[in-house]
Write a protein that holds these residues in place. Structure first.
Motif, short mmCIF file in Angstrom:
data_model
loop_
_atom_site.label_atom_id
_atom_site.label_comp_id
_atom_site.label_asym_id
_atom_site.label_seq_id
_atom_site.Cartn_x
_atom_site.Cartn_y
_atom_site.Cartn_z
N MET A 121 -22.70 -16.46 -2.94
CA MET A 121 -23.63 -16.47 -4.06
C MET A 121 -22.80 -16.42 -5.34
SD MET A 121 -26.69 -16.64 -3.09
CE MET A 121 -27.39 -16.71 -1.46
N GLY A 122 -23.04 -17.36 -6.22
CA GLY A 122 -22.29 -17.45 -7.47
C GLY A 122 -22.61 -16.33 -8.44
N PRO A 123 -21.89 -16.29 -9.55
CA PRO A 123 -22.09 -15.21 -10.52
C PRO A 123 -23.44 -15.26 -11.23
CG PRO A 123 -20.50 -16.81 -11.34
CD PRO A 123 -20.82 -17.19 -9.93
N SER A 124 -24.11 -16.42 -11.18
CA SER A 124 -25.41 -16.52 -11.84
C SER A 124 -26.56 -16.07 -10.94
CB SER A 124 -25.65 -17.95 -12.30
OG SER A 124 -25.68 -18.82 -11.18
N ALA A 125 -26.29 -15.82 -9.66
CA ALA A 125 -27.33 -15.37 -8.73
C ALA A 125 -27.79 -13.97 -9.12
CB ALA A 125 -26.82 -15.38 -7.30
N ARG A 126 -29.09 -13.76 -9.08
CA ARG A 126 -29.64 -12.43 -9.38
C ARG A 126 -29.71 -11.63 -8.09
NH1 ARG A 126 -34.59 -14.42 -12.73
NH2 ARG A 126 -35.47 -13.88 -10.72
N VAL A 127 -28.71 -10.79 -7.89
CA VAL A 127 -28.60 -9.98 -6.69
C VAL A 127 -29.06 -8.56 -7.02
CG1 VAL A 127 -27.01 -9.07 -4.96
CG2 VAL A 127 -26.66 -11.37 -5.87
N SER A 128 -30.05 -8.08 -6.27
CA SER A 128 -30.57 -6.72 -6.47
C SER A 128 -30.23 -5.88 -5.25
CB SER A 128 -32.08 -6.75 -6.66
OG SER A 128 -32.43 -7.54 -7.76
N ILE A 129 -29.43 -4.85 -5.44
CA ILE A 129 -29.06 -3.93 -4.37
C ILE A 129 -30.25 -3.01 -4.11
CG2 ILE A 129 -27.40 -2.19 -3.60
CD1 ILE A 129 -26.15 -4.94 -4.20
N LEU A 130 -30.67 -2.90 -2.85
CA LEU A 130 -31.86 -2.09 -2.53
C LEU A 130 -31.69 -0.63 -2.93
CD1 LEU A 130 -33.22 -3.46 0.85
CD2 LEU A 130 -33.65 -4.24 -1.47
N HIS A 131 -30.47 -0.13 -2.87
CA HIS A 131 -30.21 1.27 -3.22
C HIS A 131 -30.58 1.55 -4.69
CE1 HIS A 131 -27.73 4.79 -4.37
NE2 HIS A 131 -28.07 5.21 -3.16
N ASP A 132 -30.51 0.52 -5.54
CA ASP A 132 -30.75 0.68 -6.97
C ASP A 132 -32.20 0.45 -7.37
OD1 ASP A 132 -28.04 1.15 -7.20
OD2 ASP A 132 -27.58 -0.93 -7.72
N ILE A 133 -33.06 0.12 -6.42
CA ILE A 133 -34.46 -0.17 -6.71
C ILE A 133 -35.30 1.09 -6.53
CG2 ILE A 133 -36.47 -1.51 -5.99
CD1 ILE A 133 -34.52 -3.72 -5.13
N SER A 134 -36.24 1.29 -7.44
CA SER A 134 -37.16 2.43 -7.37
C SER A 134 -38.59 1.94 -7.46
CB SER A 134 -36.90 3.40 -8.52
OG SER A 134 -35.62 3.97 -8.43
N VAL A 135 -39.51 2.80 -7.04
CA VAL A 135 -40.94 2.52 -7.11
C VAL A 135 -41.55 3.50 -8.09
CG1 VAL A 135 -43.09 2.51 -5.79
CG2 VAL A 135 -40.99 1.66 -4.74
N TYR A 136 -42.39 3.00 -8.99
CA TYR A 136 -43.06 3.87 -9.96
C TYR A 136 -44.00 4.83 -9.26
CZ TYR A 136 -41.51 0.66 -13.63
OH TYR A 136 -40.76 -0.10 -14.47
N VAL A 137 -43.94 6.11 -9.67
CA VAL A 137 -44.84 7.13 -9.13
C VAL A 137 -45.42 7.94 -10.29
CG1 VAL A 137 -43.74 7.35 -6.87
CG2 VAL A 137 -42.91 8.74 -8.75
N ASP A 138 -46.54 8.60 -10.02
CA ASP A 138 -47.21 9.43 -11.02
C ASP A 138 -46.76 10.88 -10.93
OD1 ASP A 138 -48.76 7.37 -12.13
OD2 ASP A 138 -50.29 7.59 -10.58
N THR A 139 -45.47 11.11 -11.02
CA THR A 139 -44.93 12.47 -11.03
C THR A 139 -44.01 12.59 -12.25
OG1 THR A 139 -43.00 11.89 -9.68
CG2 THR A 139 -44.99 12.60 -8.50
N THR A 140 -43.43 13.74 -12.43
CA THR A 140 -42.54 13.93 -13.57
C THR A 140 -41.29 13.07 -13.48
OG1 THR A 140 -41.53 15.84 -12.47
CG2 THR A 140 -43.33 16.28 -14.03
N ASP A 141 -40.88 12.70 -12.27
CA ASP A 141 -39.70 11.85 -12.10
C ASP A 141 -39.98 10.41 -12.52
OD1 ASP A 141 -38.32 14.00 -11.07
OD2 ASP A 141 -38.76 13.48 -8.99
N GLU A 142 -41.22 9.98 -12.47
CA GLU A 142 -41.70 8.65 -12.82
C GLU A 142 -41.27 7.54 -11.87
OE1 GLU A 142 -41.28 7.52 -16.87
OE2 GLU A 142 -42.05 9.41 -17.63
N SER A 143 -40.30 7.79 -10.99
CA SER A 143 -39.93 6.78 -10.01
C SER A 143 -39.33 7.44 -8.78
CB SER A 143 -38.94 5.77 -10.59
OG SER A 143 -37.70 6.39 -10.86
N MET A 144 -39.40 6.74 -7.67
CA MET A 144 -38.86 7.23 -6.41
C MET A 144 -37.94 6.15 -5.85
SD MET A 144 -40.88 8.24 -2.91
CE MET A 144 -41.39 9.88 -3.39
N PRO A 145 -36.73 6.52 -5.44
CA PRO A 145 -35.82 5.52 -4.87
C PRO A 145 -36.45 4.82 -3.66
CG PRO A 145 -34.66 7.58 -5.25
CD PRO A 145 -36.12 7.84 -5.49
N LEU A 146 -36.15 3.54 -3.53
CA LEU A 146 -36.72 2.75 -2.45
C LEU A 146 -36.39 3.34 -1.08
CD1 LEU A 146 -38.36 0.23 -1.82
CD2 LEU A 146 -36.23 -1.07 -1.80
#
Length: 162
Positions: free
Chosen positions: A41-66
């Motif tokens: 995958m070239g440098p222009s590919a948009r690669v998203s590491i799953l470890h860095d993704i979060s899901v929005y939640v309605d708590t004080t943290d506002e997000s939860m790791p995937l």
């Protein structure tokens, strides 16, 4: 969820990929399926590491790791999910409410839930090590339980303020 640091989603490509080797000109990845196809995958590919993704939640943290979301789904449903990525939007939101009651219903859209369901299924089938609890985390939890309370009277005396 250390295993998620090596797994990525690539925009414009279906499925998930294991990162084999990053380089200056991009990254070498391998598909997480039976074919195990390797590609650059070239440098222009948009690669998203799953470890860095979060899901929005309605708590004080506002997000939860995937990774935590995946573990909540695994604890609730195990290997077989009651929905798939092609399920109706109502079924997907009902599933998400059951798996993660605190998720933010305004910011987490049905397409996001479809991705979560799809990725969960791929990981369950092709990377089950993602769902294994690390021994380091378990031993840390166990040692925290034993170090909180003094084991005997001598330790209790040492802990009294002078």
């Amino acid at each position: 969820m250390e295993a998620l640091k090596q797994i990525a989603n690539i925009a414009g490509h279906s499925g998930l990929y294991r990162i084999l080797k990053p380089s200056r000109s991009g990254v070498i990845v391998e598909t997480l399926d039976e074919k195990k196809e390797k590609t650059m995958m070239g440098p222009s590919a948009r690669v998203s590491i799953l470890h860095d993704i979060s899901v929005y939640v309605d708590t004080t943290d506002e997000s939860m790791p995937l990774g935590e979301v995946f573990m909540a789904i695994a604890d609730k449903f195990g290997d077989e999910l009651p929905v798939n990525a092609k399920s109706a939007n109502d079924e997907l939101t009902d599933f998400m409410e059951e798996a993660l009651p605190d998720y933010d219903r305004e910011r987490v859209r049905p397409n996001d839930i479809k991705k979560i369901v799809s990725w969960y299924s791929i990981l369950r089938k092709n990377a089950p090590e993602v769902f294994e609890k690390s021994e380091a985390a378990e031993t840390a939890d166990a040692s925290a339980d034993t170090t909180d309370a003094p084991a005997n009277e001598a330790e209790q005396e040492e802990q009294k303020p002078a």
